[in-house]
Motif scaffolding. Sequence first.
Motif, PDB file in Angstrom:
ATOM      1  N   UNK A   8     -10.797   5.761  22.079  1.00  0.00           N
ATOM      2  CA  UNK A   8     -11.999   6.546  21.819  1.00  0.00           C
ATOM      3  C   UNK A   8     -13.022   5.673  21.093  1.00  0.00           C
ATOM      4  N   UNK A   9     -14.265   5.700  21.582  1.00  0.00           N
ATOM      5  CA  UNK A   9     -15.331   4.873  21.014  1.00  0.00           C
ATOM      6  C   UNK A   9     -16.382   5.774  20.372  1.00  0.00           C
ATOM      7  N   UNK A  10     -16.637   5.609  19.077  1.00  0.00           N
ATOM      8  CA  UNK A  10     -17.479   6.561  18.342  1.00  0.00           C
ATOM      9  C   UNK A  10     -18.961   6.414  18.605  1.00  0.00           C
ATOM     10  N   UNK A  11     -19.682   7.485  18.245  1.00  0.00           N
ATOM     11  CA  UNK A  11     -21.124   7.474  18.231  1.00  0.00           C
ATOM     12  C   UNK A  11     -21.639   7.290  16.818  1.00  0.00           C
ATOM     13  N   UNK A  12     -22.894   7.689  16.603  1.00  0.00           N
ATOM     14  CA  UNK A  12     -23.530   7.488  15.312  1.00  0.00           C
ATOM     15  C   UNK A  12     -23.062   8.511  14.284  1.00  0.00           C
ATOM     16  N   UNK A  13     -23.199   8.153  13.013  1.00  0.00           N
ATOM     17  CA  UNK A  13     -22.966   9.106  11.944  1.00  0.00           C
ATOM     18  C   UNK A  13     -22.062   8.624  10.840  1.00  0.00           C
ATOM     19  N   UNK A  14     -21.060   7.781  11.176  1.00  0.00           N
ATOM     20  CA  UNK A  14     -20.084   7.370  10.172  1.00  0.00           C
ATOM     21  C   UNK A  14     -20.168   5.893   9.828  1.00  0.00           C
ATOM     22  N   UNK A  49     -27.522  -3.232   9.086  1.00  0.00           N
ATOM     23  CA  UNK A  49     -26.474  -2.204   9.029  1.00  0.00           C
ATOM     24  C   UNK A  49     -25.687  -2.276   7.730  1.00  0.00           C
ATOM     25  N   UNK A  50     -25.813  -3.380   6.991  1.00  0.00           N
ATOM     26  CA  UNK A  50     -25.140  -3.518   5.703  1.00  0.00           C
ATOM     27  C   UNK A  50     -25.970  -2.921   4.573  1.00  0.00           C
ATOM     28  N   UNK A  51     -27.191  -2.499   4.895  1.00  0.00           N
ATOM     29  CA  UNK A  51     -28.131  -1.936   3.922  1.00  0.00           C
ATOM     30  C   UNK A  51     -28.114  -0.413   4.054  1.00  0.00           C
ATOM     31  N   UNK A  52     -27.755   0.269   3.004  1.00  0.00           N
ATOM     32  CA  UNK A  52     -27.647   1.720   3.062  1.00  0.00           C
ATOM     33  C   UNK A  52     -28.930   2.424   3.439  1.00  0.00           C
ATOM     34  N   UNK A  53     -30.080   1.833   3.133  1.00  0.00           N
ATOM     35  CA  UNK A  53     -31.351   2.486   3.435  1.00  0.00           C
ATOM     36  C   UNK A  53     -31.709   2.383   4.917  1.00  0.00           C
ATOM     37  N   UNK A  54     -31.201   1.371   5.610  1.00  0.00           N
ATOM     38  CA  UNK A  54     -31.558   1.161   7.014  1.00  0.00           C
ATOM     39  C   UNK A  54     -30.447   1.536   7.989  1.00  0.00           C
ATOM     40  N   UNK A  55     -29.261   1.762   7.487  1.00  0.00           N
ATOM     41  CA  UNK A  55     -28.068   1.863   8.322  1.00  0.00           C
ATOM     42  C   UNK A  55     -28.147   2.963   9.375  1.00  0.00           C
ATOM     43  N   UNK A  56     -28.845   4.050   9.058  1.00  0.00           N
ATOM     44  CA  UNK A  56     -28.859   5.187   9.975  1.00  0.00           C
ATOM     45  C   UNK A  56     -30.086   5.199  10.894  1.00  0.00           C
ATOM     46  N   UNK A 183     -23.230  32.055  12.126  1.00  0.00           N
ATOM     47  CA  UNK A 183     -22.681  30.761  12.497  1.00  0.00           C
ATOM     48  C   UNK A 183     -22.781  29.758  11.362  1.00  0.00           C
ATOM     49  N   UNK A 184     -22.522  28.508  11.704  1.00  0.00           N
ATOM     50  CA  UNK A 184     -22.637  27.400  10.749  1.00  0.00           C
ATOM     51  C   UNK A 184     -23.606  26.377  11.327  1.00  0.00           C
ATOM     52  N   UNK A 185     -24.324  25.692  10.448  1.00  0.00           N
ATOM     53  CA  UNK A 185     -25.339  24.729  10.906  1.00  0.00           C
ATOM     54  C   UNK A 185     -25.446  23.577   9.923  1.00  0.00           C
ATOM     55  N   UNK A 186     -25.588  22.362  10.475  1.00  0.00           N
ATOM     56  CA  UNK A 186     -25.754  21.167   9.661  1.00  0.00           C
ATOM     57  C   UNK A 186     -26.833  20.292  10.275  1.00  0.00           C
ATOM     58  N   UNK A 187     -27.843  19.955   9.495  1.00  0.00           N
ATOM     59  CA  UNK A 187     -28.852  18.989   9.947  1.00  0.00           C
ATOM     60  C   UNK A 187     -28.248  17.594   9.897  1.00  0.00           C
ATOM     61  N   UNK A 188     -28.343  16.837  10.987  1.00  0.00           N
ATOM     62  CA  UNK A 188     -27.709  15.528  11.091  1.00  0.00           C
ATOM     63  C   UNK A 188     -28.687  14.414  10.731  1.00  0.00           C
ATOM     64  N   UNK A 189     -28.176  13.280  10.220  1.00  0.00           N
ATOM     65  CA  UNK A 189     -29.053  12.157   9.856  1.00  0.00           C
ATOM     66  C   UNK A 189     -29.456  11.331  11.068  1.00  0.00           C
ATOM     67  N   UNK A 190     -30.044  11.989  12.067  1.00  0.00           N
ATOM     68  CA  UNK A 190     -30.469  11.349  13.313  1.00  0.00           C
ATOM     69  C   UNK A 190     -31.903  11.785  13.586  1.00  0.00           C
ATOM     70  N   UNK A 191     -32.784  10.836  13.893  1.00  0.00           N
ATOM     71  CA  UNK A 191     -34.205  11.148  14.059  1.00  0.00           C
ATOM     72  C   UNK A 191     -34.651  11.145  15.511  1.00  0.00           C
TER      73      UNK A 191
END
Length: 309
Positions: A8-14, A49-56, A183-191
Amino acid sequence: MAGRLAILCPGQGAQHAGMFDLARLDPGASGLLDAWFADPQLAPLLRASLDGEQRFANRVAQPSIVAATLATWTALRARLPEPALVAGYSIGELSAYGVAGALEPGAAVKLAGERARLMDACLEGGAAQAMVALSGMPDGSVASLLARFGFHAAIVTGEDALVAGGPAAQGEALARAALAAGGRATLLPVAVASHTPLLQAAVAPFAALLERQRWAAPSFPVLSGISAAPVGDAQQAMRDLPRQIAEPILWQDCMDACREAGVTVALELGPGAALARMLQARHPQIACRSVSEFRSLDGVHSWLHRELD
């Protein structure tokens, strides 16, 4: 070995600063990462990607996740049996073709960067976009709720669970309405509203990029995200990969396809463990782990060999 393995190959988020560390334990994979971190096209993105401010940021996340995934696969593959299949979630589907040998790993990482660039271009001059994870909604209520706020189904993960994409200005309102409906809802860190019609302008140019690559037949089937059907030839890959930018991912069906193929063990290449958790919850009879749960490559191999014997 009697078991059947799925990768399994992951997507964005983690993604996180240490997502290359396990692969670095293998000399070959470490050398591959060194080459990518020195490549003028890739180095700025991978270092970011090693910078927390730019990683996402989309332009950073996509190539760095593919790089981490394929470096980890390089570190592990020599001691693994041939998988029965490989499945990738969103950008992970591009990684999956690298895992299956249909694309050279470095080419896949560069394509991920170009894919992100084309997707980001869909935002230029338009409204900001967002993605919201929804679950536990009353039967029959999701479609009308999404339409009300201008959102589209992007990734279907269960009978009552999906990720939706649409205008960022309506994201919080959609989440509140989902909660009010029970229901349940979560805003994701994706723009970027991946896998929705808002990204249609990226499809044709990405298809053109894929046609210019050097492809090989996959060594084992790759599940198509838009159909959950196994793909065994490069021509079908070149048709499906661009389409999934603007069409919903049927991840629920991909999980079911793993079970139907007789998979008994699944290993997520990380970063993160979301895919392993989802598959384990849906099909408890499949033994599922992520490399992110292990401290060594030997630990990954030991677990796999125990489960596959």
